[in-house]
Design a protein around this motif. Structure first.
Motif, PDB file in Angstrom:
ATOM      1  N   LEU A   1     -14.585  37.024  11.328  1.00 27.97           N
ATOM      2  CA  LEU A   1     -14.686  35.790  10.544  1.00 27.97           C
ATOM      3  C   LEU A   1     -16.151  35.402  10.338  1.00 27.97           C
ATOM      4  O   LEU A   1     -16.548  34.984   9.249  1.00 27.97           O
ATOM      5  CB  LEU A   1     -13.919  34.657  11.244  1.00 27.97           C
ATOM      6  N   ALA A   2     -16.970  35.576  11.386  1.00 27.85           N
ATOM      7  CA  ALA A   2     -18.403  35.265  11.291  1.00 27.85           C
ATOM      8  C   ALA A   2     -19.084  36.128  10.237  1.00 27.85           C
ATOM      9  O   ALA A   2     -19.888  35.648   9.432  1.00 27.85           O
ATOM     10  CB  ALA A   2     -19.074  35.460  12.650  1.00 27.85           C
ATOM     11  N   LEU A   3     -18.734  37.416  10.241  1.00 32.24           N
ATOM     12  CA  LEU A   3     -19.302  38.319   9.223  1.00 32.24           C
ATOM     13  C   LEU A   3     -18.866  37.908   7.824  1.00 32.24           C
ATOM     14  O   LEU A   3     -19.646  37.993   6.866  1.00 32.24           O
ATOM     15  CB  LEU A   3     -18.890  39.758   9.511  1.00 32.24           C
ATOM     16  N   GLY A   4     -17.633  37.458   7.689  1.00 29.43           N
ATOM     17  CA  GLY A   4     -17.133  36.979   6.389  1.00 29.43           C
ATOM     18  C   GLY A   4     -17.883  35.744   5.930  1.00 29.43           C
ATOM     19  O   GLY A   4     -18.244  35.626   4.751  1.00 29.43           O
ATOM     20  N   ILE A   5     -18.122  34.806   6.864  1.00 28.97           N
ATOM     21  CA  ILE A   5     -18.881  33.585   6.530  1.00 28.97           C
ATOM     22  C   ILE A   5     -20.285  33.951   6.073  1.00 28.97           C
ATOM     23  O   ILE A   5     -20.784  33.468   5.044  1.00 28.97           O
ATOM     24  CB  ILE A   5     -18.938  32.630   7.746  1.00 28.97           C
ATOM     25  N   LEU A   6     -20.942  34.830   6.831  1.00 29.39           N
ATOM     26  CA  LEU A   6     -22.313  35.233   6.507  1.00 29.39           C
ATOM     27  C   LEU A   6     -22.380  35.980   5.188  1.00 29.39           C
ATOM     28  O   LEU A   6     -23.254  35.729   4.345  1.00 29.39           O
ATOM     29  CB  LEU A   6     -22.849  36.107   7.645  1.00 29.39           C
ATOM     30  N   SER A   7     -21.442  36.888   4.986  1.00 28.09           N
ATOM     31  CA  SER A   7     -21.405  37.657   3.741  1.00 28.09           C
ATOM     32  C   SER A   7     -21.191  36.749   2.532  1.00 28.09           C
ATOM     33  O   SER A   7     -21.858  36.891   1.499  1.00 28.09           O
ATOM     34  CB  SER A   7     -20.297  38.699   3.816  1.00 28.09           C
ATOM     35  N   ALA A   8     -20.259  35.797   2.669  1.00 33.34           N
ATOM     36  CA  ALA A   8     -19.986  34.872   1.560  1.00 33.34           C
ATOM     37  C   ALA A   8     -21.199  34.012   1.257  1.00 33.34           C
ATOM     38  O   ALA A   8     -21.534  33.775   0.089  1.00 33.34           O
ATOM     39  CB  ALA A   8     -18.780  33.995   1.912  1.00 33.34           C
ATOM     40  N   ALA A   9     -21.880  33.531   2.309  1.00 35.73           N
ATOM     41  CA  ALA A   9     -23.054  32.669   2.107  1.00 35.73           C
ATOM     42  C   ALA A   9     -24.164  33.424   1.399  1.00 35.73           C
ATOM     43  O   ALA A   9     -24.797  32.918   0.459  1.00 35.73           O
ATOM     44  CB  ALA A   9     -23.544  32.139   3.457  1.00 35.73           C
ATOM     45  N   ILE A  10     -24.412  34.661   1.833  1.00 38.12           N
ATOM     46  CA  ILE A  10     -25.461  35.462   1.197  1.00 38.12           C
ATOM     47  C   ILE A  10     -25.053  35.820  -0.230  1.00 38.12           C
ATOM     48  O   ILE A  10     -25.890  35.799  -1.150  1.00 38.12           O
ATOM     49  CB  ILE A  10     -25.752  36.725   2.030  1.00 38.12           C
ATOM     50  N   SER A  11     -23.775  36.118  -0.438  1.00 38.92           N
ATOM     51  CA  SER A  11     -23.292  36.446  -1.786  1.00 38.92           C
ATOM     52  C   SER A  11     -23.476  35.280  -2.752  1.00 38.92           C
ATOM     53  O   SER A  11     -23.706  35.483  -3.952  1.00 38.92           O
ATOM     54  CB  SER A  11     -21.815  36.843  -1.738  1.00 38.92           C
ATOM     55  N   MET A  12     -23.390  34.042  -2.234  1.00 43.70           N
ATOM     56  CA  MET A  12     -23.613  32.880  -3.098  1.00 43.70           C
ATOM     57  C   MET A  12     -25.099  32.592  -3.260  1.00 43.70           C
ATOM     58  O   MET A  12     -25.546  32.132  -4.307  1.00 43.70           O
ATOM     59  CB  MET A  12     -22.896  31.651  -2.516  1.00 43.70           C
ATOM     60  N   ALA A  13     -25.878  32.857  -2.212  1.00 41.27           N
ATOM     61  CA  ALA A  13     -27.313  32.537  -2.253  1.00 41.27           C
ATOM     62  C   ALA A  13     -28.068  33.418  -3.241  1.00 41.27           C
ATOM     63  O   ALA A  13     -28.930  32.943  -3.977  1.00 41.27           O
ATOM     64  CB  ALA A  13     -27.921  32.665  -0.857  1.00 41.27           C
ATOM     65  N   VAL A  14     -27.740  34.718  -3.253  1.00 44.08           N
ATOM     66  CA  VAL A  14     -28.483  35.650  -4.119  1.00 44.08           C
ATOM     67  C   VAL A  14     -28.371  35.278  -5.603  1.00 44.08           C
ATOM     68  O   VAL A  14     -29.387  35.174  -6.298  1.00 44.08           O
ATOM     69  CB  VAL A  14     -28.054  37.113  -3.857  1.00 44.08           C
ATOM     70  N   PRO A  15     -27.153  35.044  -6.152  1.00 45.37           N
ATOM     71  CA  PRO A  15     -27.084  34.634  -7.566  1.00 45.37           C
ATOM     72  C   PRO A  15     -27.762  33.287  -7.823  1.00 45.37           C
ATOM     73  O   PRO A  15     -28.366  33.087  -8.881  1.00 45.37           O
ATOM     74  CB  PRO A  15     -25.584  34.545  -7.854  1.00 45.37           C
ATOM     75  N   ALA A  16     -27.661  32.373  -6.834  1.00 48.36           N
ATOM     76  CA  ALA A  16     -28.305  31.063  -7.009  1.00 48.36           C
ATOM     77  C   ALA A  16     -29.814  31.221  -7.085  1.00 48.36           C
ATOM     78  O   ALA A  16     -30.484  30.608  -7.928  1.00 48.36           O
ATOM     79  CB  ALA A  16     -27.920  30.129  -5.861  1.00 48.36           C
ATOM     80  N   ILE A  17     -30.373  32.058  -6.221  1.00 48.77           N
ATOM     81  CA  ILE A  17     -31.823  32.315  -6.248  1.00 48.77           C
ATOM     82  C   ILE A  17     -32.206  33.007  -7.548  1.00 48.77           C
ATOM     83  O   ILE A  17     -33.200  32.654  -8.186  1.00 48.77           O
ATOM     84  CB  ILE A  17     -32.235  33.164  -5.028  1.00 48.77           C
ATOM     85  N   THR A  18     -31.401  33.991  -7.942  1.00 50.30           N
ATOM     86  CA  THR A  18     -31.686  34.705  -9.197  1.00 50.30           C
ATOM     87  C   THR A  18     -31.680  33.743 -10.382  1.00 50.30           C
ATOM     88  O   THR A  18     -32.565  33.793 -11.234  1.00 50.30           O
ATOM     89  CB  THR A  18     -30.651  35.825  -9.416  1.00 50.30           C
ATOM     90  N   GLY A  19     -30.687  32.851 -10.423  1.00 54.22           N
ATOM     91  CA  GLY A  19     -30.627  31.862 -11.506  1.00 54.22           C
ATOM     92  C   GLY A  19     -31.826  30.939 -11.500  1.00 54.22           C
ATOM     93  O   GLY A  19     -32.369  30.591 -12.558  1.00 54.22           O
ATOM     94  N   THR A  20     -32.258  30.533 -10.305  1.00 55.06           N
ATOM     95  CA  THR A  20     -33.433  29.661 -10.192  1.00 55.06           C
ATOM     96  C   THR A  20     -34.688  30.380 -10.661  1.00 55.06           C
ATOM     97  O   THR A  20     -35.535  29.803 -11.337  1.00 55.06           O
ATOM     98  CB  THR A  20     -33.593  29.194  -8.723  1.00 55.06           C
ATOM     99  N   ILE A  21     -34.796  31.658 -10.299  1.00 58.95           N
ATOM    100  CA  ILE A  21     -35.945  32.459 -10.721  1.00 58.95           C
ATOM    101  C   ILE A  21     -35.956  32.619 -12.247  1.00 58.95           C
ATOM    102  O   ILE A  21     -36.998  32.484 -12.890  1.00 58.95           O
ATOM    103  CB  ILE A  21     -35.930  33.834 -10.021  1.00 58.95           C
ATOM    104  N   VAL A  22     -34.795  32.902 -12.814  1.00 59.40           N
ATOM    105  CA  VAL A  22     -34.701  33.048 -14.275  1.00 59.40           C
ATOM    106  C   VAL A  22     -35.116  31.742 -14.959  1.00 59.40           C
ATOM    107  O   VAL A  22     -35.840  31.758 -15.968  1.00 59.40           O
ATOM    108  CB  VAL A  22     -33.268  33.454 -14.692  1.00 59.40           C
TER     109      VAL A  22
END
Length: 199
Positions: free
Chosen positions: A134-155
């Motif tokens: 479950l911890a790995l799922g939480i971490l994976s989901a958080a990183i999966s959301m962070a990367v597109p958010a950062i990419t959008g901010t950079i764009v």
């Protein structure tokens, strides 16, 4: 774990280049104010001394020379007003860029805060062996959301930089045009002694 490591590496790649050069929004705003205080206001002060009601050439002199001089002044005033507008455009462009930098870093802090909260939650969940998946799922989901958010901010910030560069190029072109378009007095009608007569 490999999936989480890949996501985390993508997150690091997306953020690392921006931590070394954060920009200086306060300096941009200060320079924008200087364009108004030192450039636009100066152009306005010069223009105020050239209005026909302030010129002594009309009062003290008459003849072709005085009329030639008087004819050139309105166009020169128009160009001085354009110069004043350029200062305001420069201020607006720099302020917009400064605000964009502030928004960028606010968004990055929110994203990083969410990621840190997810990491803490994952660590607390992983304390028990049963909670590790479950911890790995939480971490994976958080990183999966962070990367597109950062990419959008950079764009978004890169788009703002492109807009700012276009504005700066436009202002530079207008400055270059001012030199070519400045109304020059026709000295052939004001160079002889008969062209000027004292009122």
């Amino acid at each position: 774990m490999n999936h989480v490591n890949e996501k985390f590496a993508a997150y690091q790649r997306a953020t690392v280049r921006f931590w070394s050069d954060q920009g200086d929004s306060d300096k941009l705003k200060q320079v924008g104010r200087q364009w108004i205080e030192e450039f636009s206001h100066t152009a306005d002060e010069i223009a105020s001394t050239l209005h026909l009601d302030k010129l002594k050439a009309n009062i003290e002199w008459q003849g072709r020379g005085a009329e030639t001089y008087k004819a050139a002044v309105p166009a020169q005033l128009e160009h001085l007003d354009s110069m004043k507008d350029l200062g305001e455009q420069m201020r607006d462009s720099l302020t917009s860029l400064a605000n964009g930098i502030d928004s960028f870093w606010l968004a990055m802090k929110v994203i990083a805060g969410g990621l840190v909260a997810a990491i803490v939650s994952a660590i607390l969940t992983a304390v028990t062996v049963v909670g590790l998946p479950l911890a790995l799922g939480i971490l994976s989901a958080a990183i999966s959301m962070a990367v597109p958010a950062i990419t959008g901010t950079i764009v978004a910030i890169e788009t703002l930089l492109d807009v700012s560069e276009t504005e700066q190029n436009s202002i530079q072109a207008k400055v270059d045009d001012l030199g070519d378009q400045w109304e020059r007095t026709n000295t052939t009608t004001m160079s002889h002694s008969g062209d000027w007569r004292v009122n």
